[in-house]
Design a protein around this motif. Structure first.
Motif, PDB file in Angstrom:
ATOM      1  N   TYR A 194       0.884  -8.505  -9.237  1.00 13.08           N
ATOM      2  CA  TYR A 194       2.287  -8.799  -8.942  1.00 13.08           C
ATOM      3  C   TYR A 194       2.848  -7.823  -7.916  1.00 13.08           C
ATOM      4  O   TYR A 194       2.780  -6.603  -8.089  1.00 13.08           O
ATOM      5  CB  TYR A 194       3.123  -8.739 -10.223  1.00 13.08           C
ATOM      6  CG  TYR A 194       4.586  -8.987  -9.945  1.00 13.08           C
ATOM      7  CD1 TYR A 194       5.014 -10.224  -9.456  1.00 13.08           C
ATOM      8  CD2 TYR A 194       5.529  -7.975 -10.137  1.00 13.08           C
ATOM      9  CE1 TYR A 194       6.350 -10.446  -9.185  1.00 13.08           C
ATOM     10  CE2 TYR A 194       6.866  -8.207  -9.868  1.00 13.08           C
ATOM     11  CZ  TYR A 194       7.271  -9.442  -9.383  1.00 13.08           C
ATOM     12  OH  TYR A 194       8.585  -9.665  -9.100  1.00 13.08           O
ATOM     13  N   ASN A 195       3.398  -8.387  -6.841  1.00  9.70           N
ATOM     14  CA  ASN A 195       4.041  -7.607  -5.781  1.00  9.70           C
ATOM     15  C   ASN A 195       5.506  -8.006  -5.732  1.00  9.70           C
ATOM     16  O   ASN A 195       5.848  -9.105  -5.263  1.00  9.70           O
ATOM     17  CB  ASN A 195       3.367  -7.888  -4.440  1.00  9.70           C
ATOM     18  CG  ASN A 195       4.045  -7.142  -3.284  1.00  9.70           C
ATOM     19  OD1 ASN A 195       4.980  -6.369  -3.490  1.00  9.70           O
ATOM     20  ND2 ASN A 195       3.587  -7.391  -2.064  1.00  9.70           N
ATOM     21  N   PRO A 196       6.411  -7.161  -6.222  1.00  5.17           N
ATOM     22  CA  PRO A 196       7.826  -7.544  -6.261  1.00  5.17           C
ATOM     23  C   PRO A 196       8.440  -7.771  -4.890  1.00  5.17           C
ATOM     24  O   PRO A 196       9.490  -8.414  -4.782  1.00  5.17           O
ATOM     25  CB  PRO A 196       8.488  -6.363  -6.976  1.00  5.17           C
ATOM     26  CG  PRO A 196       7.556  -5.224  -6.785  1.00  5.17           C
ATOM     27  CD  PRO A 196       6.185  -5.810  -6.764  1.00  5.17           C
ATOM     28  N   GLU A 239       0.979 -18.718  -9.212  1.00  2.00           N
ATOM     29  CA  GLU A 239       2.157 -17.962  -9.643  1.00  2.00           C
ATOM     30  C   GLU A 239       3.350 -18.892  -9.881  1.00  2.00           C
ATOM     31  O   GLU A 239       4.074 -18.755 -10.869  1.00  2.00           O
ATOM     32  CB  GLU A 239       2.517 -16.915  -8.587  1.00  2.00           C
ATOM     33  CG  GLU A 239       1.556 -15.739  -8.508  1.00  2.00           C
ATOM     34  CD  GLU A 239       1.929 -14.781  -7.392  1.00  2.00           C
ATOM     35  OE1 GLU A 239       2.096 -13.584  -7.675  1.00  2.00           O
ATOM     36  OE2 GLU A 239       2.063 -15.237  -6.223  1.00  2.00           O
ATOM     37  N   LYS A 254      -0.626  -7.881 -18.884  1.00  2.00           N
ATOM     38  CA  LYS A 254       0.544  -7.176 -18.329  1.00  2.00           C
ATOM     39  C   LYS A 254       0.929  -7.746 -16.973  1.00  2.00           C
ATOM     40  O   LYS A 254       2.124  -7.910 -16.666  1.00  2.00           O
ATOM     41  CB  LYS A 254       0.226  -5.687 -18.203  1.00  2.00           C
ATOM     42  CG  LYS A 254       1.378  -4.832 -17.646  1.00  2.00           C
ATOM     43  CD  LYS A 254       2.597  -4.881 -18.549  1.00  2.00           C
ATOM     44  CE  LYS A 254       3.592  -3.763 -18.239  1.00  2.00           C
ATOM     45  NZ  LYS A 254       4.117  -3.837 -16.863  1.00  2.00           N
ATOM     46  N   ASN A 255      -0.054  -8.085 -16.145  1.00  2.00           N
ATOM     47  CA  ASN A 255       0.237  -8.642 -14.827  1.00  2.00           C
ATOM     48  C   ASN A 255       0.969  -9.978 -14.938  1.00  2.00           C
ATOM     49  O   ASN A 255       1.919 -10.249 -14.185  1.00  2.00           O
ATOM     50  CB  ASN A 255      -1.057  -8.815 -14.032  1.00  2.00           C
ATOM     51  CG  ASN A 255      -0.816  -9.247 -12.607  1.00  2.00           C
ATOM     52  OD1 ASN A 255      -0.101  -8.591 -11.856  1.00  2.00           O
ATOM     53  ND2 ASN A 255      -1.409 -10.369 -12.224  1.00  2.00           N
ATOM     54  N   ASP A 296       4.474  -9.260 -15.938  1.00  4.37           N
ATOM     55  CA  ASP A 296       5.233  -8.701 -14.814  1.00  4.37           C
ATOM     56  C   ASP A 296       5.775  -9.810 -13.921  1.00  4.37           C
ATOM     57  O   ASP A 296       6.846  -9.659 -13.315  1.00  4.37           O
ATOM     58  CB  ASP A 296       4.348  -7.769 -13.981  1.00  4.37           C
ATOM     59  CG  ASP A 296       4.086  -6.437 -14.660  1.00  4.37           C
ATOM     60  OD1 ASP A 296       4.787  -6.118 -15.638  1.00  4.37           O
ATOM     61  OD2 ASP A 296       3.162  -5.720 -14.223  1.00  4.37           O
ATOM     62  N   GLU A 318       9.394 -11.257 -13.747  1.00 10.84           N
ATOM     63  CA  GLU A 318      10.479 -10.675 -12.952  1.00 10.84           C
ATOM     64  C   GLU A 318      11.070 -11.724 -12.004  1.00 10.84           C
ATOM     65  O   GLU A 318      12.238 -11.613 -11.595  1.00 10.84           O
ATOM     66  CB  GLU A 318       9.952  -9.485 -12.148  1.00 10.84           C
ATOM     67  CG  GLU A 318      11.011  -8.717 -11.388  1.00 10.84           C
ATOM     68  CD  GLU A 318      12.039  -8.062 -12.300  1.00 10.84           C
ATOM     69  OE1 GLU A 318      13.181  -7.835 -11.830  1.00 10.84           O
ATOM     70  OE2 GLU A 318      11.719  -7.768 -13.468  1.00 10.84           O
ATOM     71  N   TYR A 362      14.329 -13.802 -17.781  1.00  9.78           N
ATOM     72  CA  TYR A 362      13.211 -13.256 -18.549  1.00  9.78           C
ATOM     73  C   TYR A 362      12.896 -14.141 -19.765  1.00  9.78           C
ATOM     74  O   TYR A 362      12.759 -15.350 -19.633  1.00  9.78           O
ATOM     75  CB  TYR A 362      13.498 -11.820 -18.975  1.00  9.78           C
ATOM     76  CG  TYR A 362      13.760 -10.867 -17.840  1.00  9.78           C
ATOM     77  CD1 TYR A 362      12.780 -10.566 -16.900  1.00  9.78           C
ATOM     78  CD2 TYR A 362      15.016 -10.264 -17.689  1.00  9.78           C
ATOM     79  CE1 TYR A 362      13.018  -9.680 -15.858  1.00  9.78           C
ATOM     80  CE2 TYR A 362      15.259  -9.375 -16.643  1.00  9.78           C
ATOM     81  CZ  TYR A 362      14.260  -9.089 -15.733  1.00  9.78           C
ATOM     82  OH  TYR A 362      14.500  -8.218 -14.704  1.00  9.78           O
ATOM     83  N   ILE A 399       7.535  -4.510 -24.935  1.00  8.24           N
ATOM     84  CA  ILE A 399       7.658  -5.312 -23.720  1.00  8.24           C
ATOM     85  C   ILE A 399       8.559  -6.526 -23.963  1.00  8.24           C
ATOM     86  O   ILE A 399       9.432  -6.848 -23.142  1.00  8.24           O
ATOM     87  CB  ILE A 399       6.274  -5.752 -23.225  1.00  8.24           C
ATOM     88  CG1 ILE A 399       5.492  -4.539 -22.710  1.00  8.24           C
ATOM     89  CG2 ILE A 399       6.388  -6.813 -22.128  1.00  8.24           C
ATOM     90  CD1 ILE A 399       4.029  -4.827 -22.446  1.00  8.24           C
ATOM     91  N   LEU A 420      12.123  -7.568 -22.200  1.00 14.07           N
ATOM     92  CA  LEU A 420      12.331  -8.859 -21.546  1.00 14.07           C
ATOM     93  C   LEU A 420      13.348  -9.718 -22.290  1.00 14.07           C
ATOM     94  O   LEU A 420      13.488 -10.914 -22.003  1.00 14.07           O
ATOM     95  CB  LEU A 420      10.999  -9.604 -21.429  1.00 14.07           C
ATOM     96  CG  LEU A 420       9.964  -8.968 -20.486  1.00 14.07           C
ATOM     97  CD1 LEU A 420       8.620  -9.678 -20.612  1.00 14.07           C
ATOM     98  CD2 LEU A 420      10.455  -9.014 -19.045  1.00 14.07           C
TER      99      LEU A 420
END
Length: 202
Positions: free
Chosen positions: A61-63, A72, A101-102, A105, A108, A118, A146, A150
């Motif tokens: 994940y790249n915000p 995605e 976790k990815n 994430d 987001e 969320y 987590i 969220l």
């Protein structure tokens, strides 16, 4: 009932999504998740699972990314339509796995959603598997933390599975009936709480 009517009815059934597994083949975690999802399905819910292979296709994940891959986009849109969630993670070094976790994430992307950012008000069932008991407890604790972050609601019961003692098979069974009962309880609880979430958003 005509097929079109059956498909129309299924569209109105609430959806329970499952996230869990490991990269490299079907794992005990994924089998455990499937049992829990099947229990939710028996309560009249549609289900969809994002297993290890599905999560493996999600890039890190790249915000700051300006576009998202089809995988995605599919994951995010599926989560937007979900009424409940079940998360299953193996215990890796005392916490959840990187692929799980990815995937979380990536939620987001829903941060600015007006209807439900969320996992707000969503019931979330939790499953942890590990080769020993110690990591199951810390993994469930990490998952609860987590989910709270969220804005979701972890259901009261979480399943902790010691894969050193319990073995799963390809037919949806396990060597320990008590483990099967626990996984079914996870699926049943999210199904019972999901209508409350639907009513709140409706």
């Amino acid at each position: 009932m005509p097929r079109d009517d059956m498909m129309a009815d299924s569209e109105f059934q609430p959806l329970v999504v499952g996230i869990g597994g490991t990269i490299g083949g079907v794992s005990s975690t994924e089998r455990a998740l499937k049992i829990a999802l099947d229990a939710a399905g028996r309560q009249g819910f549609r289900t969809r699972m994002f297993g290890g292979a599905d999560m493996g296709r999600l890039p890190l994940y790249n915000p700051k990314a300006t576009t998202r891959t089809p995988e995605e986009q599919d994951f995010v849109e599926t989560m937007r339509g979900a009424s409940a969630l079940i998360i299953a993670s193996p215990g890796y070094h005392g916490s959840i796995s990187g692929v799980v976790k990815n995937a979380l994430d990536l939620l987001e992307e829903t941060a600015r959603d007006a209807e439900r950012p969320y996992l707000a008000d969503m019931p979330v069932g939790l499953i942890a598997t590990a080769y020993g008991w110690q990591a199951t407890g810390s993994t469930i604790a990490a998952l609860r933390s987590i989910v709270h972050a969220l804005r979701g609601w972890p259901t009261p019961f979480a399943a902790a599975i010691n894969t050193q003692l319990t073995k799963f098979d390809d037919e949806g069974g396990a060597s320990d009936q008590a483990v099967l009962d626990q996984l079914c309880m996870v699926g049943t609880q999210v199904a019972r709480f999901a209508p409350l979430q639907i009513h709140t958003n409706g």
